[in-house]
Design an enzyme around this catalytic site. Structure first.
Site, PDB file in Angstrom:
ATOM      1  N   ASP A   1       1.833  19.714  -1.210  1.00 31.42           N
ATOM      2  CA  ASP A   1       2.012  18.280  -1.454  1.00 31.42           C
ATOM      3  C   ASP A   1       2.317  18.077  -2.936  1.00 31.42           C
ATOM      4  O   ASP A   1       2.280  19.034  -3.712  1.00 31.42           O
ATOM      5  CB  ASP A   1       0.751  17.493  -1.051  1.00 31.42           C
ATOM      6  CG  ASP A   1      -0.517  18.083  -1.627  1.00 31.42           C
ATOM      7  OD1 ASP A   1      -0.455  18.656  -2.740  1.00 31.42           O
ATOM      8  OD2 ASP A   1      -1.574  17.998  -0.985  1.00 31.42           O
TER       9      ASP A   1
ATOM     10  N   ASP B   1       1.431  15.925  -6.362  1.00 30.94           N
ATOM     11  CA  ASP B   1       0.507  15.016  -7.040  1.00 30.94           C
ATOM     12  C   ASP B   1       1.145  14.586  -8.351  1.00 30.94           C
ATOM     13  O   ASP B   1       1.793  15.384  -9.041  1.00 30.94           O
ATOM     14  CB  ASP B   1      -0.818  15.724  -7.324  1.00 30.94           C
ATOM     15  CG  ASP B   1      -1.429  16.285  -6.056  1.00 30.94           C
ATOM     16  OD1 ASP B   1      -1.761  15.499  -5.174  1.00 30.94           O
ATOM     17  OD2 ASP B   1      -1.521  17.533  -5.951  1.00 30.94           O
TER      18      ASP B   1
ATOM     19  N   ASP C   1      -9.425  21.062 -13.225  1.00 28.90           N
ATOM     20  CA  ASP C   1     -10.337  22.177 -12.960  1.00 28.90           C
ATOM     21  C   ASP C   1      -9.882  23.509 -13.591  1.00 28.90           C
ATOM     22  O   ASP C   1     -10.537  24.040 -14.476  1.00 28.90           O
ATOM     23  CB  ASP C   1     -10.620  22.331 -11.447  1.00 28.90           C
ATOM     24  CG  ASP C   1      -9.385  22.254 -10.564  1.00 28.90           C
ATOM     25  OD1 ASP C   1      -8.265  22.236 -11.107  1.00 28.90           O
ATOM     26  OD2 ASP C   1      -9.528  22.238  -9.325  1.00 28.90           O
TER      27      ASP C   1
HETATM   28  P1  ATP Z   1      -3.199  22.230  -3.119  1.00 26.80           P
HETATM   29  O1  ATP Z   1      -2.767  20.794  -2.938  1.00 26.80           O
HETATM   30  O2  ATP Z   1      -2.130  23.221  -2.943  1.00 26.80           O
HETATM   31  O3  ATP Z   1      -4.437  22.553  -2.355  1.00 26.80           O
HETATM   32  P2  ATP Z   1      -3.731  21.351  -5.784  1.00 26.80           P
HETATM   33  O4  ATP Z   1      -3.998  22.101  -7.051  1.00 26.80           O
HETATM   34  O5  ATP Z   1      -2.561  20.436  -5.789  1.00 26.80           O
HETATM   35  O6  ATP Z   1      -3.640  22.412  -4.642  1.00 26.80           O
HETATM   36  P3  ATP Z   1      -5.287  19.068  -5.071  1.00 26.80           P
HETATM   37  O7  ATP Z   1      -6.604  19.039  -4.382  1.00 26.80           O
HETATM   38  O8  ATP Z   1      -4.107  18.487  -4.398  1.00 26.80           O
HETATM   39  O9  ATP Z   1      -5.043  20.593  -5.451  1.00 26.80           O
HETATM   40  O10 ATP Z   1      -5.499  18.371  -6.486  1.00 26.80           O
HETATM   41  C1  ATP Z   1      -4.433  18.084  -7.360  1.00 26.80           C
HETATM   42  C2  ATP Z   1      -4.859  18.383  -8.777  1.00 26.80           C
HETATM   43  O11 ATP Z   1      -5.955  17.541  -9.144  1.00 26.80           O
HETATM   44  C3  ATP Z   1      -5.364  19.802  -9.017  1.00 26.80           C
HETATM   45  O12 ATP Z   1      -4.309  20.680  -9.262  1.00 26.80           O
HETATM   46  C4  ATP Z   1      -6.249  19.614 -10.230  1.00 26.80           C
HETATM   47  O13 ATP Z   1      -5.476  19.534 -11.396  1.00 26.80           O
HETATM   48  C5  ATP Z   1      -6.868  18.256  -9.971  1.00 26.80           C
HETATM   49  N1  ATP Z   1      -8.163  18.369  -9.267  1.00 26.80           N
HETATM   50  C6  ATP Z   1      -8.364  18.289  -7.939  1.00 26.80           C
HETATM   51  N2  ATP Z   1      -9.666  18.429  -7.649  1.00 26.80           N
HETATM   52  C7  ATP Z   1     -10.309  18.581  -8.812  1.00 26.80           C
HETATM   53  C8  ATP Z   1     -11.674  18.752  -9.177  1.00 26.80           C
HETATM   54  N3  ATP Z   1     -12.630  18.803  -8.261  1.00 26.80           N
HETATM   55  N4  ATP Z   1     -11.964  18.864 -10.492  1.00 26.80           N
HETATM   56  C9  ATP Z   1     -10.992  18.793 -11.422  1.00 26.80           C
HETATM   57  N5  ATP Z   1      -9.703  18.653 -11.141  1.00 26.80           N
HETATM   58  C10 ATP Z   1      -9.347  18.535  -9.860  1.00 26.80           C
HETATM   59 MG    MG Z   2      -2.032  19.094  -4.225  1.00 32.06          MG
END
Ligand code: ATP
Ligand code: MG
Length: 489
Positions: A92, A94, A176
């Site tokens: 996805d 963001d 994170d």
């Molecule tokens: P994927 O969507 O492939 O699982 P992602 O890294 O995009 O991986 P998301 O859960 O969509 O993960 O979150 C988007 C972004 O928001 C992350 O890349 C991170 O930068 C931030 N993020 C999400 N959850 C947290 C958290 N618990 N603490 C700090 N930052 C976070």
């Molecule tokens: Mg994501």
């Protein structure tokens, strides 16, 4: 003499290259370890990275352009950038921006503001949702601490609310992992790397930004995320990031069951369930998902349990990786099957219940116990119940029963579950009467589905006449309730 000069010049060149690299990559690492503000990111221009508009969804680009046009900064961030660098297709997209949620809402008709803990904007394009978050800021000023409405922290240091907005540098610091703090601008096509994330992407390192213990205390789910990204991206968790996980695992008890359900889906329904399960067990984190299963695994009370859930997860992974449909209900049913059997057995031993009452008694016990860890939505609970009930229905096939079971809306799931049970008992070499009957039953149902109506009738008839056919279940008589003297009053 001339050779000496060449060697000397060569050495000088190598030294200067090393120094230059240290300067560029060392800067962010230095800041990363002290958690000081990320003032100067490493900036990768268009020709220094592979991220381009053709990798980004149309809708995500639309959102980026509209925010930019509205006078705001906007960046693709997180998994979107990280996965493209790795050559994967992002799951996805963001977006991070300096527009507030209300300003975002003002720009998009298809915008929904969600979340209390983290206020976010969802821009909805049919089935695709683009998540837009306002840059997060720091929490440390007294003013912020006193303002409970926008920020709140528990005694354990957990962030209960985090709605303080800030600059892009602060936002990067609050993310994170280093690999998730990469920002791509659709305005200048540059990647802004605040925490040396590009180097970690290529070194395949999962490294928390800042002090690991503090970051896990703020949000214990980051422990799960470290594992998930390591298995998903085939990376290694950095030693400092890994070190505190086991000792901080008990913080998971504070995570609301609804959030754990979401994490369950990401860990177990994304094609890496087997690996994630193993890692969660190794880090003592699995117990916060399925306490009853964890206990049975530790005590080794159910000989087939580990193999059974591993096979269920392996099948799920296989289906996900082949783009076949999967339901979390099936995996829940598999996880809780043996704990459920234990409850039924105990109720049967303790009380004189009919098999049906024992089943429903055990079901209610197991579900209320499980709901304290993961909030399983009602629609999945209903399917789990159907799968389990079908295990009994598939045994009794006389008269019209087989046809009724076959028409059950969840027949397929119930049958697959039966196959799984038979396969495990077979693999374990269970030669007991019960094991053989289970394998025979699974085969019967496989054959039943393959033949025409006439042959099906014959099969049903032969069930009634065979010795191993369904026994008539004699309903246990319920003990008459005796009122004791205290309850009479
Ligand atoms: P994927 O969507 O492939 O699982 P992602 O890294 O995009 O991986 P998301 O859960 O969509 O993960 O979150 C988007 C972004 O928001 C992350 O890349 C991170 O930068 C931030 N993020 C999400 N959850 C947290 C958290 N618990 N603490 C700090 N930052 C976070
Ligand atoms: Mg994501």
């Amino acid at each position: 003499m001339r050779e000496k000069l060449i060697v000397k010049t060569g050495l000088i060149i190598i030294k200067s290259v090393i120094n230059l690299c240290k300067k560029v990559f060392g800067k962010a690492r230095e800041k990363n370890s002290t958690l000081s503000s990320f003032e100067q990111p490493i900036i990768l221009s268009r020709d220094q990275h592979p991220v381009s508009r053709k990798h980004i969804s149309h809708n995500a680009l639309k959102v980026l352009y509209r925010l930019n046009k509205g006078g705001f900064d906007a960046y693709l961030v997180g998994g979107g950038v990280r996965d493209i660098l790795l050559g994967f297709e992002p799951k996805d997209f963001d977006i991070a921006t300096n527009a507030t949620p209300e300003q975002i809402k003002g720009l998009f008709r298809n915008c929904r503001l969600i979340g209390r803990r983290f206020r976010l904007a969802h821009i909805v394009f049919g089935r695709e949702i683009i998540e837009v978050a306002t840059f997060r800021g720091h929490h440390d000023s007294d003013e912020d601490k006193n303002c409970q409405k926008i920020s709140k922290q528990s005694e354990d240091g957990m962030l209960l609310r985090d709605n303080i907005y800030g600059s892009i540098e602060e936002d990067a610091e609050r993310r994170d992992f280093t690999i998730n703090a990469l920002y791509y601008s659709a305005k200048d096509f540059k990647v802004y790397d605040f925490a040396n994330g590009v180097a970690d992407v290529y070194a395949k390192k999962i490294r928390l930004i800042g002090d690991p213990e503090t970051r896990y205390r703020e949000d214990p789910v980051r422990m799960l995320r470290a594992i998930r990204f390591a298995t998903k991206l085939d990376m290694e968790i950095d030693a400092d990031t890994k070190a505190p996980i086991k000792s901080l695992a008990p913080l998971m008890a504070n995570i609301p069951p609804a959030r754990l359900f979401e994490e369950f889906l990401k860990l177990f329904m994304s094609g890496k369930a087997v690996e994630n399960f193993q890692q969660l067990r190794d880090y003592s984190l699995f117990q916060y998902f399925f306490p009853a299963v964890d206990q049975q695994l530790n005590q080794n009370t159910q000989p087939y349990l580990a193999d059974f859930i591993n096979l269920a997860m392996k099948n799920t992974d296989h289906r996900v990786n082949n783009e076949q449909r999967v339901s979390p209900a099936f995996l829940f049913a598999a996880m809780l099957w043996y704990p459920m059997q234990e409850h039924i057995q105990r109720l049967n031993n303790e009380t004189q219940l009919t098999p049906q009452d024992a089943f429903f008694g055990a079901l209610s016990e197991i579900m209320s116990e499980q709901q304290r860890s993961i909030a399983i939505p009602k629609r999945f609970q209903a399917v789990m119940k159907d799968i389990w009930i079908l295990q009994e229905k598939l045994v009794r096939r006389d008269g019209k029963r087989a046809f009724k079971a076959f028409e059950h809306p969840k027949f397929r799931a119930g049958y697959d579950f039966l196959l799984l049970r038979a396969e495990i008992e077979n693999a374990a070499g269970n030669t007991s009467e019960q094991g053989a009957a289970l394998q025979e039953l699974a085969k019967w149902w496989s054959d039943f589905q393959d033949c025409n109506a006439d042959t099906q009738q014959v099969m049903v008839k032969s069930v009634v006449t065979t010795k191993s056919g369904p026994r008539r279940t004699t309903r246990k008589r319920r003990k008459p309730r005796v009122l004791n003297s205290s309850s009479e009053t």
